[in-house]
Structure formats: structure tokens, C-alpha cells
Design a protein around this motif. Structure first.
Motif, PDB file in Angstrom:
ATOM      1  N   MET A  44      94.342 -18.322   5.025  1.00 22.09           N
ATOM      2  CA  MET A  44      93.814 -17.091   4.424  1.00 22.09           C
ATOM      3  C   MET A  44      92.619 -16.565   5.214  1.00 22.09           C
ATOM      4  O   MET A  44      91.802 -17.325   5.721  1.00 22.09           O
ATOM      5  N   ARG A  45      92.524 -15.251   5.271  1.00 20.71           N
ATOM      6  CA  ARG A  45      91.341 -14.570   5.815  1.00 20.71           C
ATOM      7  C   ARG A  45      90.680 -13.821   4.669  1.00 20.71           C
ATOM      8  O   ARG A  45      91.176 -12.795   4.211  1.00 20.71           O
ATOM      9  N   PHE A  46      89.575 -14.361   4.178  1.00 20.67           N
ATOM     10  CA  PHE A  46      88.902 -13.790   3.016  1.00 20.67           C
ATOM     11  C   PHE A  46      87.913 -12.714   3.455  1.00 20.67           C
ATOM     12  O   PHE A  46      87.218 -12.868   4.458  1.00 20.67           O
ATOM     13  N   GLU A  47      87.862 -11.620   2.677  1.00 17.51           N
ATOM     14  CA  GLU A  47      86.914 -10.544   2.919  1.00 17.51           C
ATOM     15  C   GLU A  47      86.109 -10.293   1.660  1.00 17.51           C
ATOM     16  O   GLU A  47      86.624 -10.395   0.545  1.00 17.51           O
ATOM     17  N   GLU A  48      84.852  -9.946   1.845  1.00 18.62           N
ATOM     18  CA  GLU A  48      83.965  -9.735   0.711  1.00 18.62           C
ATOM     19  C   GLU A  48      84.407  -8.520  -0.113  1.00 18.62           C
ATOM     20  O   GLU A  48      85.126  -7.650   0.359  1.00 18.62           O
ATOM     21  N   ALA A  49      83.967  -8.520  -1.375  1.00 20.26           N
ATOM     22  CA  ALA A  49      84.210  -7.415  -2.311  1.00 20.26           C
ATOM     23  C   ALA A  49      85.689  -7.226  -2.631  1.00 20.26           C
ATOM     24  O   ALA A  49      86.106  -6.133  -3.002  1.00 20.26           O
ATOM     25  N   LYS A  50      86.493  -8.275  -2.490  1.00 18.67           N
ATOM     26  CA  LYS A  50      87.892  -8.205  -2.863  1.00 18.67           C
ATOM     27  C   LYS A  50      88.199  -9.279  -3.904  1.00 18.67           C
ATOM     28  O   LYS A  50      87.522 -10.302  -3.972  1.00 18.67           O
TER      29      LYS A  50
ATOM     30  N   PHE B  27      85.631 -18.944   6.094  1.00 13.50           N
ATOM     31  CA  PHE B  27      84.578 -17.941   6.221  1.00 13.50           C
ATOM     32  C   PHE B  27      84.929 -16.698   5.421  1.00 13.50           C
ATOM     33  O   PHE B  27      86.098 -16.295   5.367  1.00 13.50           O
ATOM     34  N   LEU B  28      83.931 -16.123   4.775  1.00 11.49           N
ATOM     35  CA  LEU B  28      84.095 -14.864   4.053  1.00 11.49           C
ATOM     36  C   LEU B  28      83.625 -13.745   4.974  1.00 11.49           C
ATOM     37  O   LEU B  28      82.436 -13.604   5.260  1.00 11.49           O
ATOM     38  N   TYR B  29      84.566 -12.959   5.459  1.00  9.34           N
ATOM     39  CA  TYR B  29      84.258 -11.929   6.452  1.00  9.34           C
ATOM     40  C   TYR B  29      83.688 -10.675   5.790  1.00  9.34           C
ATOM     41  O   TYR B  29      83.946 -10.398   4.618  1.00  9.34           O
ATOM     42  N   SER B  30      82.947  -9.923   6.578  1.00 13.94           N
ATOM     43  CA  SER B  30      82.334  -8.691   6.089  1.00 13.94           C
ATOM     44  C   SER B  30      83.410  -7.665   5.755  1.00 13.94           C
ATOM     45  O   SER B  30      84.433  -7.558   6.436  1.00 13.94           O
ATOM     46  N   ASP B  31      83.168  -6.923   4.689  1.00 12.31           N
ATOM     47  CA  ASP B  31      84.100  -5.874   4.285  1.00 12.31           C
ATOM     48  C   ASP B  31      84.218  -4.827   5.391  1.00 12.31           C
ATOM     49  O   ASP B  31      83.227  -4.387   5.966  1.00 12.31           O
ATOM     50  N   LYS B  32      85.445  -4.456   5.695  1.00 14.03           N
ATOM     51  CA  LYS B  32      85.676  -3.490   6.774  1.00 14.03           C
ATOM     52  C   LYS B  32      85.054  -2.135   6.471  1.00 14.03           C
ATOM     53  O   LYS B  32      84.825  -1.332   7.371  1.00 14.03           O
ATOM     54  N   ARG B  33      84.768  -1.875   5.201  1.00 15.67           N
ATOM     55  CA  ARG B  33      84.219  -0.575   4.828  1.00 15.67           C
ATOM     56  C   ARG B  33      82.715  -0.500   5.057  1.00 15.67           C
ATOM     57  O   ARG B  33      82.120   0.566   5.006  1.00 15.67           O
ATOM     58  N   LYS B  34      82.082  -1.645   5.278  1.00 16.43           N
ATOM     59  CA  LYS B  34      80.637  -1.651   5.482  1.00 16.43           C
ATOM     60  C   LYS B  34      80.297  -1.343   6.932  1.00 16.43           C
ATOM     61  O   LYS B  34      81.108  -1.479   7.830  1.00 16.43           O
TER      62      LYS B  34
END
Length: 503
Positions: free
Chosen positions: A26-32, A90-97
Motif C-alpha cells: 500500500m501507498r498511504f496518503e494523508e487526509a484520505k 510511510f504516509l505520503y503528503s497529499d498531492k493537493r498540498k
């Protein structure tokens, strides 16, 4: 990655693809929000960074839901059943930021436009161009402040195992202390071949031989010491800044430099004198390469000429975004030849020329036709021309023309927060009135955001903005500002500006 000890799979539902994926892939992203499940029916505990995640029992097995926080970083999932299994990811930065590259781009854009505005007003203002070139700058300080922890970590790694070399020094030593056969010892033995051959000619107490010892006095460490002295000098200049936060941080960083200079491996070393070349160690040694790279980047800001004031806490992305949007609007107006006098953006302080944008001090740019563009303009019950009848209000950007106000409020928000942000604009449109007769003076209000507007696209449409005289514009570093440019041209043309100056 290791699966649960029972052998049952533990997988997450990817919100982008709708596919169930094993936790290790899994590739986790913040705010999801992520759903997870496992076919395991036996009781077990599922923890995230030491905190248990809620779960429910289903016919499939155990299932749960987890909402990722709005903050990137390391994740540690722990599965406790027969044995304890840990999965790190790792929790990656949201692409929208905004990214770190966007952050750097905003700083560059602000300084570039500030320099252009200074040149625009330099002929008619009190400023002296001789103070234009500076060694320190807002961008350089921001680089030091954001990356000093990285330099500190690199120095600790160097301190733990600094570069050294084996040096042989020829000297007189006692015969019992001779440990190595060196060329100097062989030469001495040939010249004194008779010593020790008879009691009348004993071996002397002192013998000319070589002594081998480790030394840290190598080129890379000499350069390191010189760079520490240079950084020390820079930080002393930042200590004289009018900004309390900058001055205190500079003092803290100076204390760290003083502590580093007392390191034992720097004793008996003199700073390197002369040009610095990139040695093999600086090119290939992973730690020394990072050190050299940090100092190389430190001097990439010398071309910037505008300094800093107690006004721009660059660590706050939302504040930097507000300043960047304001300077982008100034750029649009300057390129449209609507900019008359931007001198209030600057002040001449004791330590040089500074960009004077502050939450505590209103800054106005004069435009042709008597209009103004203001940053952080205050409205209270006692202000001139326009007042509020409730409480003090301070919109980020106010365009005043022909007795009308147009308010633009940069909002560093995600898509789903935009309606609430736009709802806050009602207080400006309804609460700021004319001091003379109490009539409403705010014509239109808009928010400006880096969010693409995928969830609330109607707020960004022309139909919505024309109907309600409010809405949103998307403005992001590296992107186009054509829509905002068209809006400013429309406002200024309709309010009596000379059309050929704008269009």
C-alpha cells in the motif's frame, strides 16, 4: 513486508483505484480514509503507532476504517496475535498540498517581484541603489532555518567518524619505543652499523626513526572548519535583525556552532585558505558530500537583494502563500502598466533594504487612477472612509477603486473546506460600510486557493462568480494566473481606468 502471524491476509482498500491491496504494497496518503480487512476470525489487535484501531467482526473476518491525518510521516502498523508483527511504511503528503518545491518557488517569486518593484519605484523614491546587493537575504535565512537540523545531523555523523590519515614523522625516539622499521631507521642503521657490535660501542638511547600516528588534519576537515567560521559570521549578522524570532534562532544556531568548534577532531587544525576544490571525498563520501552540498546551496541566494523584516514567518506556509498571492497580483498590475508607486512595500532599516509586509502593518500599493492595492488592511469603527459596525476586520488583500472595495482572501485549504472558507467572506461584504452614509461598499469578494477545485468546481465557475459576486480562483506556484489577471483587468477597466493600459 510480513503478513499477520496466522497467515491470513491483511489488506487495505485503495480509495483511488478501489482495489484491495496487501498492507505491504500500500501507498498511504494523508487526509484520505482507508478501509481494511482480514480473513482472520480469531481475536487479534491491530495498532497504528501504538494506538489500537477499531474493528468489527463480519462474515469475511475482521474489518475496520482508518482516516489518515493531515500530516505526513512514518507509520508503524503492529499486528498482535500469536506473535507480534510490525510493518513499517510511510504516509505520503497529499498531492493537493503545496510541495517543498512549491515553497521554494513562492520565495523565489516574492523576491523576484520585490526586486522588480524596487526598480520600478527606485527613481522616484528615497532609496539608494548602492544598498541593493546584500550578503544575507530572506531566502537564505529561510534555507538555514529549514535545513539546519539536517546540517546538525550531518555534523554528528562526521564527528562520530571524521576523515583521517596515517602520518609518519621522523624524530628522535628511545630505542625501546621503536615499533616500525622505517626508511629513516634503515638509513640511520647503515650510517651507524658499528653500534651494538661490542660493549665499547653500545646502541644509543635515542634513535632517529619514524613515528606513525593518525591525524585529522586533512583537506576536507580544514574546509569544514573554514565553512563553520563562515556560517558563524553569517549568523552573527542575522543576530542583528529586528525580528525577535530570527534573532533568537540565530543565537541558538550560533551556540550549536560554538559547541561544534570545540570538537576534539578539530583541534590542531587550521582553516583552509584559498580556493575550495571538490575533492574525491567531497564527491564520493556520502556524509562529507552532504556537508559540502549544504554549504554550496547556502550561497545560491546572493543574487537576491531584498532583505527581511519582522513580518514574514516563512515557516508558516499559509502566511507565505498570502504574501505570494499579493505579490502575484502586484506583478499582474505592474505588467499591465497599472502600477504607479509600490514604494510602501519597502523600508530602509538600519540593516538595509527590507520588504515590509506584515500582519501588524498595512502596506498599500498606489495604482493609476487613484486606486490602491492593500495588504492586511484594517477596518474598524474608527477608520477613515470605510468602517465596520461589529468588530475589527482585516482582509488579506483589498483593491480599492472609485470608492468601491474588492476583497481577495488567500486560503491555504483543501477542496472540501472551500465552502466554509467562502462563507467567511460574507462578513466582509456585509460588515464593511461607508463611514459617510453607512452604505455597503464591498462590491465583490473572492477566495484564492492552491486547491484545484475538484470537489467544489461550481465555486470556480464564471456563472457562479457573476451571479453571486463571490467565488474562488485557483492560483498555485508554477501554474497560470490568467483567470485572476482577467478579473483584475475587468475591475480596473470598469472603474474608469484607461482601457489601453489594461487590455
Amino acid at each position: 513486508m510480513v503478513q499477520p502471524s496466522s497467515g491470513d491476509s491483511l489488506e487495505f482498500l485503495c480509495p483511488d483505484t478501489g482495489i484491495w491491496t496487501p498492507i505491504g504494497k500500500m501507498r498511504f496518503e494523508e487526509a484520505k480514509t482507508y478501509r481494511w480487512r482480514t480473513t482472520c476470525h480469531a481475536p487479534f489487535r491491530f495498532l497504528l503507532n501504538g494506538m489500537p484501531l477499531p474493528m468489527v467482526s463480519t462474515d469475511y473476518g475482521w474489518e475496520g476504517e482508518w482516516a489518515a491525518p493531515f500530516q505526513s510521516g512514518m507509520l508503524e502498523f503492529t499486528i498482535e496475535q500469536v506473535k507480534r508483527v510490525t510493518v513499517e511504511t510511510f504516509l505520503y503528503s497529499d498531492k493537493r498540498k503545496l510541495t517543498e518545491d512549491d515553497f521554494g518557488q513562492m520565495i523565489s517569486d516574492i523576491l523576484t517581484e520585490a526586486a522588480a518593484c524596487f526598480q520600478h519605484c527606485g527613481v522616484q523614491s528615497k532609496f539608494d541603489n548602492s544598498g541593493f546587493v546584500r550578503e544575507i537575504s530572506m531566502a537564505q535565512w529561510d534555507y538555514i532555518d529549514r535545513t539546519f537540523y539536517r546540517l546538525q545531523r550531518t555534523f554528528k555523523e562526521i564527528q562520530a567518524e571524521p576523515l583521517r590519515r596515517l602520518r609518519t614523522t621522523d624524530q628522535w625516539i628511545r630505542r625501546e619505543n621503536v615499533k616500525h622499521v622505517t626508511p629513516a631507521l634503515l638509513a640511520w642503521s647503515e650510517r651507524h652499523s658499528g653500534y651494538g657490535m661490542s660493549p665499547e660501542i653500545p646502541v644509543p638511547e635515542l634513535i632517529w626513526s619514524g613515528v606513525r600516528e593518525d591525524t585529522f588534519n586533512v583537506y576536507e576537515n580544514q574546509v569544514l572548519l573554514r565553512q563553520l567560521h563562515e556560517l558563524q559570521r553569517l549568523l552573527r549578522e542575522y543576530q542583528t535583525a529586528a525580528v525577535d524570532a530570527i534573532r533568537l534562532k540565530a543565537e541558538h544556531y550560533l551556540d550549536r556552532i560554538h559547541y561544534w568548534l570545540r570538537s576534539s577532531f578539530l583541534h590542531q587544525i587550521q582553516p583552509h585558505v584559498g580556493p575550495i576544490v571538490v575533492s574525491q571525498a567531497f564527491r564520493k563520501h556520502p556524509i562529507y558530500r552532504n556537508w559540502f552540498s549544504w554549504f554550496h546551496q547556502l550561497y545560491q541566494f546572493k543574487e537576491y537583494s531584498i532583505g527581511f523584516k519582522n513580518s514574514i514567518p516563512l515557516k508558516d506556509t499559509y502566511h507565505l502563500y498570502e504574501i505570494w498571492v499579493f505579490m502575484r497580483m502586484v506583478k499582474i498590475l505592474r505588467e499591465k502598466e497599472a502600477l504607479l508607486d509600490p514604494s510602501e512595500l519597502f523600508s530602509l532599516e538600519q540593516d538595509g533594504l527590507v520588504l515590509n509586509l506584515s500582519e501588524k502593518k498595512e502596506s498599500r500599493v498606489k495604482l493609476v487612477g487613484g486606486a490602491t492595492l492593500a495588504y492586511q488592511r484594517w477596518f474598524t469603527s474608527a477608520t477613515q472612509d470605510f468602517v465596520t459596525y461589529t468588530h475589527g476586520m482585516k482582509p488579506d488583500i483589498v483593491l480599492e477603486s472609485e470608492g468601491k472595495l474588492y476583497i481577495f482572501d488567500p486560503k491555504y485549504r483543501l477542496d472540501h473546506n472551500l465552502p466554509m472558507a467562502l462563507g467567511e467572506m460574507h462578513k466582509y461584504r456585509d460588515g464593511i460600510v461607508s463611514k459617510a452614509d453607512g452604505s455597503r461598499v464591498v462590491e465583490e469578494v473572492y477566495i484564492i486557493t492552491p486547491a484545484p477545485g475538484e470537489e467544489n468546481s461550481h465555486l470556480f465557475g464564471d456563472a457562479y462568480r457573476k451571479r453571486y459576486r463571490m467565488g474562488a480562483y485557483c492560483l498555485k506556484p508554477g501554474g497560470t494566473d490568467q483567470e485572476l489577471e482577467n478579473k483584475l483587468a475587468e475591475i480596473l477597466t470598469n472603474d474608469g481606468f484607461v482601457a489601453e493600459k489594461i487590455n
